[in-house]
Design a protein around this motif. Structure first.
Motif, short mmCIF file in Angstrom:
data_model
loop_
_atom_site.label_atom_id
_atom_site.label_comp_id
_atom_site.label_asym_id
_atom_site.label_seq_id
_atom_site.Cartn_x
_atom_site.Cartn_y
_atom_site.Cartn_z
N ARG A 101 -87.52 -65.46 27.54
CA ARG A 101 -87.81 -64.84 26.25
C ARG A 101 -86.60 -64.13 25.66
NH1 ARG A 101 -94.05 -62.98 26.38
NH2 ARG A 101 -94.77 -64.80 27.50
N GLY A 102 -85.45 -64.79 25.75
CA GLY A 102 -84.24 -64.26 25.15
C GLY A 102 -83.46 -63.31 26.04
N ARG A 131 -83.77 -70.47 27.52
CA ARG A 131 -83.97 -69.26 26.71
C ARG A 131 -85.45 -68.90 26.61
NH1 ARG A 131 -80.38 -65.91 25.36
NH2 ARG A 131 -78.61 -66.42 24.10
#
Length: 65
Positions: free
Chosen positions: A56-57, A52
């Motif tokens: 960065r998501g 993740r």
């Protein structure tokens, strides 16, 4: 409703794909569908391998929006 008839690089790619299959549109479509399945599998593998924090998501999308 009339189909959109744009000329451009995509038309050249389409002609190349059909020519590769000797004008057999069904074979050309079948190959493209197999390519889509392969790329979806590769995307799923990449998603599972990356953390993740690395992305960065960000999460991949399997369908066009």
């Amino acid at each position: 409703m009339k189909p959109d008839r744009r000329s451009g690089p995509a038309d050249a790619e389409l002609a190349d794909v059909v020519a590769y299959h000797n004008g057999d549109m069904r074979a050309a479509i079948g190959t493209l569908l197999e390519d889509i399945r392969h790329l979806r599998r590769q995307l799923a593998l990449a998603e599972g391998a990356m953390s993740r924090g690395m992305a960065r998501g960000w999460r991949p999308s399997y369908d066009r929006d």
